[in-house]
Motif scaffolding. Structure first.
Motif, short mmCIF file in Angstrom:
data_model
loop_
_atom_site.label_atom_id
_atom_site.label_comp_id
_atom_site.label_asym_id
_atom_site.label_seq_id
_atom_site.Cartn_x
_atom_site.Cartn_y
_atom_site.Cartn_z
N SER A 33 45.07 32.36 38.46
CA SER A 33 43.71 32.66 37.97
C SER A 33 43.32 31.61 36.94
O SER A 33 44.14 31.16 36.15
CB SER A 33 43.69 34.04 37.31
N ARG A 34 42.03 31.24 36.93
CA ARG A 34 41.58 30.20 35.97
C ARG A 34 40.65 30.82 34.95
O ARG A 34 40.67 30.48 33.78
CB ARG A 34 40.89 29.06 36.73
N LYS A 35 39.78 31.75 35.38
CA LYS A 35 38.89 32.37 34.40
C LYS A 35 39.73 33.25 33.46
O LYS A 35 40.56 34.03 33.90
CB LYS A 35 37.87 33.26 35.12
N LEU A 36 39.50 33.09 32.16
CA LEU A 36 40.36 33.81 31.21
C LEU A 36 40.13 35.32 31.31
O LEU A 36 41.04 36.11 31.11
CB LEU A 36 40.06 33.32 29.79
N LEU A 37 38.87 35.73 31.64
CA LEU A 37 38.64 37.18 31.75
C LEU A 37 39.53 37.77 32.83
O LEU A 37 40.15 38.81 32.65
CB LEU A 37 37.16 37.43 32.08
N THR A 38 39.64 37.06 33.97
CA THR A 38 40.51 37.57 35.04
C THR A 38 41.96 37.60 34.56
O THR A 38 42.68 38.57 34.78
CB THR A 38 40.39 36.63 36.27
N SER A 39 42.39 36.55 33.86
CA SER A 39 43.78 36.55 33.38
C SER A 39 44.03 37.73 32.45
O SER A 39 45.05 38.40 32.54
CB SER A 39 44.07 35.24 32.62
N VAL A 40 43.07 38.00 31.57
CA VAL A 40 43.30 39.09 30.59
C VAL A 40 43.34 40.43 31.31
O VAL A 40 44.23 41.26 31.07
CB VAL A 40 42.19 39.07 29.52
N ALA A 41 42.40 40.63 32.26
CA ALA A 41 42.40 41.92 32.96
C ALA A 41 43.72 42.09 33.73
O ALA A 41 44.34 43.16 33.74
CB ALA A 41 41.21 41.98 33.92
#
Lengths: 369, 156, 116, 104
Positions: A33-41
Motif C-alpha cells: 500500500s502507498r497511501k498512508l490512510l490505507t496503511s494505517v487502516a
C-alpha cells in the motif's frame, strides 16, 4: 512423558493457524500500500487480528491490551500525525529496494536457522513452560491470592518494573506535550481556522444527529466499562493499562464527535497533566508506605500494620496484596488515561498551528515553506 | 519431520512477517511509514513471544479450580496422564510470563510511537516535508553560509 | 428432566450459531458482489443485525453461567447501537460527498470519478 | 459444530478483506473494515465457546467499542481533514473527498 503435536486437532491451534495466514495476508497488503490512510487502516486491522490470535493462544490479557492499545490508540495517533504531515508516501524506486530486500532475506534466514533449535510450538516440557512458568502458576495463589496470574506477576512480583513502565507512559506524554504543545489553541474558534486550513470546503448538510445521540449513549458505558476492567483485573482479563486506555478512548470519541474545544472544557489539559503525574505518585506512594511499615519497596504484605492486616484479610490472609494491587492499578489507570488523552490533545490541537503559519500541507502542496 | 512441520509453520510465518515489517521499515523514505513499519515489527515480535508461551491443550493462566464446569470440560479433552504431569492442580495452563512481558512491550511501544510521530510532525514543520531525501536537501540548503531562509520557527 | 432440557438447549444453541454463521457468510458475499456502495452497506448490515442476533442467542442457549450470558447480551446491545450508527455515518458521508447511487439504467460501476 | 461456525465466520472475514483490498472507493474500504471489526466480535464469542472457556467476552465488548471509534476516526479524517473540529455544528467538509481524491 513425550508430548506429540495434536496436528490441529485442538480447536485453538486450528484458529491460530487460520488467523496467522490472515495476518500474513494483511501484512502483504500493508507492504504494497502507498497511501498512508490505507496503511494505517490496515495496521489497525493487523493489530485487531493479532489480538484474535492472542486469544487463540490463551493470552487474554495480551489480547485485551493489543486490541485496545494497538487497534484504538495507535490508529488514532497515526491518523493525527498523517493530518499534520502528508497523505501518501513517495514511491521508492525498485533499484533502492534491492539492498534492503537482500538484508531482510539474510536476516530472515539467520533467524529461521536459530529458531530451528528452540522447543516446538506448544511443547509443555520446554524449559520456559515447564520450570519457571509452572513455578509462578503454583506459587501465585498461595503468595498473592488472586486468580489472574498475569496481573499478579505484573503488579506484585514485578511491581517495580511496572512502575518503570508507568513512568515511560508519563514520559511519553510529557515528550509529546513538549513537542506538540498542550492543544489549548483549540479552545479558540476552531471553525474559522478549519476554513483557513481547507479552502476547498463545501456546504455541509447534516448535523450528525444520529452520531451525536449514539455517542452520548456510548460514552458513559465506556467509562463504566473502563472502571469494570480496572477493578476486575485480578479475577479476569484486564488491569490498569487496559482500563486507562479505555477511559482515554471514551474521551477521544467525545472529542471526535463534539469537538476538541468542547472536550477540553470538560477535561482541561491541566487536569490531564495533573492526572498523569498523580498516577505515578500514587504508585510510588504505595511503595513508600510499605517501606514505612518496615517492608521492602512495593512489598504489599507490609501495606497494612499487622493488626489491620489480620482484620482486613479474608480466609487466605492476603489483604495487603489485594489492596496494594488495586491501589497501584488505580495509579496506572490515572497515568495511562490522562497521558494518552494529553497525547491526543497534542496531536489534534496542533492542526491549527500549521495553518496559521501558512506552511501548506497535504499532498497537492508537496514541498512546504 | 512431520512433528516439526506440524508445529514449525507458526514460527516460520511469524519470522516471515517480522521480515516483511522490517522491509516496510527499510524501503521507505517517509517518516510516518517508517513508524508504521516499526510498530508492525514490534507486534510481530510480540506474536513470536506468545507463540513460545503456548502450551498444548493449556488454557489462559487465570487459576480455575479443576472441579468447576470449565475445569472439567477442559480436563475431559486431554488424557489424564498429560494433565497430571503438566497440569497445576488438575488444569493445564499456558505460561504466564511472556504474557506479562508482551503486555508491557505493547504499552511502551505505543508510548514511543506517539513520541516518534510527534518528532515527525516537528520535522515536517521545520523542513516542510517528511520525506527523508527532501529533509536532507532542506537541511543541507539551510546550513549554507548565507543566512538561512526563515524556516518554520517552532513557536513557543 | 433438567439434563434433557439442557441437552436440547445446547443442540438448538449450536444450530442457531451455525445459522448465524451462514447468514454472516451470505452478508459478506453480498458485500462482495453488489454493484455499488449503498447496496454494499445494506449487505454488510445484514450480518450486523441478523447474523449477530442468531449467533448471540445461540451462545446464550449454549449457556456459560450468569456472567457470560450478561456479557453476551451487553455485546448484542452494543452491536445494535454501533452497527447502524456506523452505517448511517458512512452512508451520510458518502452521500454528501456526491457518491452517486447506481441508476436503474447503468449496471456498470458508478461514474469514473469514483474509481479508486 | 461450533468450530464449523467459527470457520464460517472466518471465511466471511476473509471475504471482507477481499473487499477491503479491492474496494474501488475509500468508502468501500472503510465499510469493509467496519464490518470486519463487527465480525471479530462474533468470532471471539464463538471461539471462546469452542475452546470451552467462554469467560473472555470482555474483549469482545472492547472490540465493539474500538471498532466504532476507529470507524468514526477514519471517517472524520477522510471527510473533514481534521480531528479537532466538532461534528455537531454546521461544518463545511472537504469538497472533493468523494471516493478517491482525484490527484491521489
Amino acid at each position: 512423558m513425550e508430548w506429540t503435536a495434536p496436528l490441529l486437532a485442538d480447536p485453538s491451534l486450528l484458529f491460530g493457524a487460520a488467523l496467522l495466514v490472515m495476518l500474513a495476508a494483511i501484512l502483504c497488503a500493508i507492504v504494497v500500500s502507498r497511501k498512508l490512510l490505507t496503511s494505517v487502516a490496515l495496521t489497525g486491522l493487523f493489530t485487531l487480528v493479532a489480538a484474535l490470535w492472542y486469544i487463540a493462544m490463551d493470552a487474554p490479557d495480551v489480547a485485551f491490551t493489543e486490541a485496545v492499545v494497538g487497534g484504538g490508540v495507535s490508529t488514532l495517533i497515526l491518523l493525527g500525525s498523517i493530518l499534520l504531515t502528508r497523505e501518501s508516501a513517495e514511491p521508492v524506486s525498485p533499484s533502492r529496494m534491492v539492498f534492503p530486500a537482500i538484508a531482510v532475506i539474510l536476516a530472515g534466514v539467520a533467524i529461521l536457522y536459530a529458531v530451528g533449535s528452540i522447543p516446538g510450538f506448544g511443547d509443555p516440557a520446554s524449559p520456559a513452560n515447564a520450570s519457571v512458568g509452572r513455578d509462578y502458576l503454583e506459587r501465585t495463589y498461595k503468595e498473592v491470592g488472586i486468580p489472574n496470574v498475569v496481573s499478579a506477576v505484573l503488579a506484585s512480583y514485578r511491581g517495580f518494573d511496572t512502575l518503570g513502565e508507568t513512568t515511560v507512559v508519563f514520559a511519553a506524554a510529557v515528550g509529546v506535550m513538549l513537542l506538540l504543545g498542550f492543544g489549548e489553541r483549540a479552545l479558540g474558534d476552531p471553525a474559522r481556522r478549519h476554513e483557513a486550513l481547507n479552502p476547498d470546503l463545501v456546504e455541509e448538510i447534516d448535523h450528525h444527529v444520529v452520531l451525536r445521540v449514539a455517542t452520548k449513549i456510548m460514552i458513559p458505558l465506556m467509562f463504566l466499562f473502563g472502571l469494570y476492567v480496572l477493578f476486575h483485573g485480578e479475577v479476569g482479563a484486564g488491569g490498569g493499562f487496559q482500563a486507562g486506555v479505555i477511559l482515554a478512548i471514551a474521551l477521544i470519541v467525545h472529542a471526535l464527535v463534539f469537538g476538541l474545544s468542547e472536550t477540553m472544557r470538560a477535561f482541561p489539559a491541566a487536569a490531564m497533566r495533573a492526572g498523569a503525574s498523580a498516577g505515578v505518585l500514587i504508585y510510588a506512594g504505595v511503595g513508600v508506605i510499605n517501606m514505612l511499615n518496615g517492608g521492602a519497596f512495593l512489598d504489599y504484605d507490609f501495606l497494612f500494620p499487622p493488626p489491620l492486616e489480620q482484620a482486613l484479610s479474608g480466609p487466605d490472609g492476603h489483604a495487603g496484596q489485594h489492596y496494594g494491587i488495586i491501589a497501584i492499578e488505580i495509579g496506572v489507570t490515572a497515568t495511562v488515561a490522562s497521558g494518552i488523552t494529553a497525547i491526543f490533545y497534542g496531536f489534534a490541537g496542533r492542526a491549527p498551528d500549521i495553518a496559521s503559519r501558512g506552511a501548506s500541507r497535504g499532498p497537492e502542496s508537496g514541498g512546504g515553506s | 519431520m512431520i512433528d516439526a512441520l506440524a508445529t514449525g509453520y507458526v514460527y516460520a510465518i511469524i519470522v516471515a512477517m517480522m521480515m516483511a515489517s522490517l522491509f516496510v521499515l527499510l524501503t521507505t523514505g517517509n517518516l510516518i511509514r517508517k513508524m508504521i513499519g516499526l510498530s508492525l515489527f514490534q507486534t510481530t515480535a510480540g506474536l513470536f513471544y506468545i507463540a513460545l508461551s503456548k502450551v498444548g491443550g493449556g488454557t489462559a493462566p487465570i487459576i480455575i479450580d479443576a472441579e468447576s464446569a470449565v475445569g472439567q470440560a477442559r480436563a475431559a479433552r486431554l488424557d489424564p496422564a498429560y494433565v497430571e504431569h503438566f497440569g497445576v492442580d488438575g488444569v493445564v495452563y499456558g505460561n504466564p510470563l511472556p504474557h506479562v512481558l508482551i503486555l508491557t512491550a505493547i504499552v511502551v511501544g505505543v508510548a514511543t510511537l506517539s513520541v516518534g510521530l510527534a518528532i515527525a510532525v516537528r520535522v515536517r514543520e521545520a523542513y516542510g516535508d517528511t520525506e527523508l531525501d527532501a529533509v536532507r536537501r532542506a537541511d543541507a540548503a539551510a546550513s549554507e553560509p548565507e543566512p538561512p531562509g526563515p524556516r518554520g520557527r517552532p513557536n513557543a | 428432566m433438567l439434563e434433557q432440557a439442557a441437552s436440547i438447549a445446547a443442540f438448538v444453541g449450536q444450530g442457531l450459531v451455525l445459522a448465524g454463521a451462514i447468514v454472516t457468510i451470505i452478508g459478506s458475499v453480498g458485500v462482495l458482489r453488489f454493484p455499488d456502495f449503498y447496496t454494499r452497506i445494506h449487505a454488510a448490515s445484514v450480518t450486523d443485525t441478523l447474523g449477530a442476533g442468531l449467533i448471540i442467542v445461540g451462545l446464550v442457549l449454549l449457556g456459560g453461567g450468569f456472567f457470560v450470558t450478561v456479557k453476551l447480551l451487553i455485546i448484542w446491545g452494543l452491536i445494535l447501537i454501533t452497527g447502524p450508527t456506523a452505517s448511517h455515518a458512512l452512508a451520510n458521508a458518502a452521500f454528501t460527498s456526491h457518491v452517486k447511487p447506481l441508476g436503474r439504467g447503468d449496471l456498470r460501476q458508478p461514474s469514473a470519478s469514483d474509481e479508486g | 459444530m461450533l468450530v464449523a461456525a467459527a470457520l464460517a465466520i472466518f471465511v466471511s472475514m476473509s471475504l471482507m478483506l477481499v473487499r477491503a483490498f479491492a474496494g474501488p472507493t475509500t468508502y468501500d474500504r472503510l465499510l469493509s473494515v467496519n464490518s470486519f471489526g463487527s465480525k471479530t466480535v462474533l468470532l471471539i464469542g464463538v471461539m471462546g465457546f469452542a475452546n470451552g472457556r467462554p469467560d473472555f467476552l470482555d474483549i469482545a465488548i472492547v472490540y465493539a467499542l474500538i471498532n466504532f471509534v476507529t470507524t468514526i476516526g477514519i471517517l472524520k479524517f477522510f471527510r473533514y481533514r481534521t480531528l479537532e473540529v466538532s461534528l455537531s455544528t454546521r461544518r463545511r467538509a472537504v469538497a472533493d473527498a468523494s471516493g478517491e481524491r482525484p490527484d491521489a
